[in-house]
Motif scaffolding. Structure first.
Motif, PDB file in Angstrom:
ATOM      1  N   ASN A   1       1.020  -0.884  -0.047  1.00  0.00           N
ATOM      2  CA  ASN A   1       0.333  -0.276  -0.065  1.00  0.00           C
ATOM      3  C   ASN A   1       0.882   1.090  -0.172  1.00  0.00           C
ATOM      4  O   ASN A   1       0.468   2.713   0.250  1.00  0.00           O
TER       5      ASN A   1
ATOM      6  N   LYS B   1      -4.395  -2.472  -1.875  1.00  0.00           N
ATOM      7  CA  LYS B   1      -3.088  -3.233  -2.349  1.00  0.00           C
ATOM      8  C   LYS B   1      -2.762  -3.925  -3.345  1.00  0.00           C
ATOM      9  O   LYS B   1      -1.996  -3.822  -4.026  1.00  0.00           O
TER      10      LYS B   1
ATOM     11  N   ASP C   1     -10.275 -13.456   5.339  1.00  0.00           N
ATOM     12  CA  ASP C   1      -9.723 -11.792   4.944  1.00  0.00           C
ATOM     13  C   ASP C   1      -8.685 -11.629   3.674  1.00  0.00           C
ATOM     14  O   ASP C   1      -7.935 -11.822   3.584  1.00  0.00           O
TER      15      ASP C   1
ATOM     16  N   ALA D   1      -7.780  -9.105   1.658  1.00  0.00           N
ATOM     17  CA  ALA D   1      -6.906  -7.827   1.238  1.00  0.00           C
ATOM     18  C   ALA D   1      -5.692  -8.283  -0.174  1.00  0.00           C
ATOM     19  O   ALA D   1      -5.501  -7.564  -0.486  1.00  0.00           O
TER      20      ALA D   1
ATOM     21  N   ASN E   1     -12.052   0.515   3.683  1.00  0.00           N
ATOM     22  CA  ASN E   1     -10.888  -0.058   4.285  1.00  0.00           C
ATOM     23  C   ASN E   1     -11.166  -1.269   3.956  1.00  0.00           C
ATOM     24  O   ASN E   1     -11.982  -1.399   5.368  1.00  0.00           O
TER      25      ASN E   1
HETATM   26  C1  LIG Z   1      -4.543  -8.916   5.803  1.00  0.00           C
HETATM   27  C2  LIG Z   1      -4.957  -7.160   5.681  1.00  0.00           C
HETATM   28  N1  LIG Z   1      -6.125  -6.878   6.084  1.00  0.00           N
HETATM   29  C3  LIG Z   1      -6.341  -5.995   6.570  1.00  0.00           C
HETATM   30  C4  LIG Z   1      -5.234  -4.879   6.402  1.00  0.00           C
HETATM   31  C5  LIG Z   1      -6.773  -3.961   6.651  1.00  0.00           C
HETATM   32  O1  LIG Z   1      -6.464  -2.752   6.009  1.00  0.00           O
HETATM   33  P1  LIG Z   1      -6.836  -0.934   5.891  1.00  0.00           P
HETATM   34  O2  LIG Z   1      -4.941  -0.996   6.383  1.00  0.00           O
HETATM   35  O3  LIG Z   1      -7.222  -0.759   4.336  1.00  0.00           O
HETATM   36  O4  LIG Z   1      -7.426  -0.336   6.774  1.00  0.00           O
HETATM   37  C6  LIG Z   1      -4.609  -5.059   5.455  1.00  0.00           C
HETATM   38  C7  LIG Z   1      -3.571  -4.003   5.650  1.00  0.00           C
HETATM   39  O5  LIG Z   1      -2.644  -3.882   6.069  1.00  0.00           O
HETATM   40  C8  LIG Z   1      -4.021  -6.717   5.797  1.00  0.00           C
HETATM   41  O6  LIG Z   1      -2.525  -6.906   5.620  1.00  0.00           O
END
Ligand SMILES: Cc1ncc(COP(=O)(O)O)c(C=O)c1O
Length: 371
Positions: free
Chosen positions: A38, A232, A199, A201, A89
């Motif tokens: 990010n 990301k 999750d 992400a 987010n």
């Molecule tokens: C595996 C994982 N989940 C959730 C998030 C959370 O994202 P945010 O920073 O947008 O809240 C991240 C961010 O680094 C992450 O690596």
């Protein structure tokens, strides 16, 4: 009475930038490091989509053309019963998703390394009101056996009730679950009356790495609710909660607003996701980031003093370095310590990491090791 007349000309149509503020950019746009995916900017195709979606008026709070189309695209990806909820987010997406799965007395089993456990300032507990039951793992991955360490005590009002499991795909340690592994976990959890959250992400990195249909390790594998990451993988910001089990969608509608994740100008989150998903950019970008991590791994594997600590199954490389090397290297490239106690560092690649970035980084590491 005459109606008021508006003689002011319409503002110039957005999407036609009038130039940058004097002295911009404030940063050097040629500098890239290995700190986090990010740290990267916005993919140009995503920026273009934002500009193209601009102008005119659209109904707010998700009743716009872009969000409607995104809903169809997500159904195409995950199945006809998938319901999508764009949010701001990842932390918010996780809290909203988990709340949709468990009641007030519920608890969520996760890996100790899970982002929800260590990197969200306790948001699932403090904002979501959910107890987390964290289990140590070797590689960030849960298994049915590991889940069983905390999946007990139902009916005992002295214990938070384990009613959900949260998996991270790909994991915080750069590893990934196969479709078979997710299926085995979901079957086990469901047999215990527990729901499963993913999750995602870095879901795109998993999909690109596994080379399989994303459904194989999500909806078809029994995931109930998914956090689909965008930030990301080249978005300005935005993630999407996807309800895969129909009963979770109802709750998400209300939880998203209650948890402050309902964007009024939602078209701009949805437009970014459309740019990512419709032409396959999500997989191309993630495959590139994964390939750069592999290139980095190959370049440093076997160097005297470098111990790679995890398999490289996504866009991150984890390594232990000799004392002092990380700090000297950091003077040239940014990256984070992962576990300072054992001098373990994390190097992340993103959609815009170039081969040259990787080669220069590996050369700098060789230099520092040789000092
Ligand atoms: C595996 C994982 N989940 C959730 C998030 C959370 O994202 P945010 O920073 O947008 O809240 C991240 C961010 O680094 C992450 O690596």
């Amino acid at each position: 009475m005459t109606s008021p007349s508006f003689s002011t000309p319409a503002p110039s149509v957005p999407g036609t930038p009038s130039g940058s503020p004097a002295g911009w950019p404030l940063h050097d746009p040629t500098v890239r490091g290995f700190a986090s995916d990010n740290y990267s900017g916005v993919h140009p195709e995503v920026l273009a989509a934002l500009a193209a979606a601009n102008g005119g008026h659209q109904v707010s709070y998700g009743e716009d053309e872009y969000t409607e189309r995104l809903s169809d695209v997500m159904k195409g990806l995950f199945g006809a019963s998938a319901e999508s909820f764009p949010v701001f987010n990842g932390t918010g997406a996780n809290v909203v998703s988990l709340q949709s799965l468990v009641p007030r007395w519920g608890a969520v089993v996760c890996a100790t390394t899970a982002h929800i456990n260590v990197d969200e300032n306790g948001a699932p507990e403090r904002v979501g009101g959910l107890k987390l039951l964290a289990v140590p793992t070797e590689d960030g991955k849960l298994t049915p056996e590991l889940i069983d360490r905390e999946a007990w005590g139902w009916g005992d009002e002295h214990r938070a009730q384990p009613l959900a499991v949260s998996l991270t795909q790909t994991t915080e340690l750069g590893t990934r679950y196969t479709a078979e592994e997710v299926t085995a976990i979901a079957e086990h959890a469901h047999s215990l009356g527990m729901k499963v959250h993913m999750d995602g992400a870095r879901l795109a990195n998993a999909a690109a790495g596994l080379g399989s249909d994303v459904r194989a390790f999500t909806s078809d594998a029994g995931i109930d609710v998914l956090t689909f990451g965008g930030t990301k993988n080249g978005l300005l910001f935005g993630e999407c909660v996807v309800a895969l089990a129909p009963e979770t969608a109802h709750a998400l509608k209300y939880l998203r607003k209650m948890d402050m994740q309902l964007a009024s100008k939602m078209r701009f989150i949805s437009a970014q996701f459309l740019a990512l998903l419709e032409g396959g950019l999500w997989l191309r970008s993630a495959a590139h980031a994964n390939a750069m991590a592999q290139r980095l791994r190959s370049a440093v594997e076997g160097l005297d003093g470098v111990e790679l600590t995890q398999p490289t199954e996504s866009n991150g490389v984890f390594a232990i370095l000799p004392d002092g090397v990380a700090d000297r290297l950091r003077e040239r490239f940014r990256f984070y310590d992962w576990d300072p106690a054992r001098r373990e560092v994390r190097w992340m690649c993103s959609f815009d990491t170039s081969e040259d970035d990787v080669d220069r980084f590996a050369a700098a590491l060789r230099e520092e090791l040789g000092r």
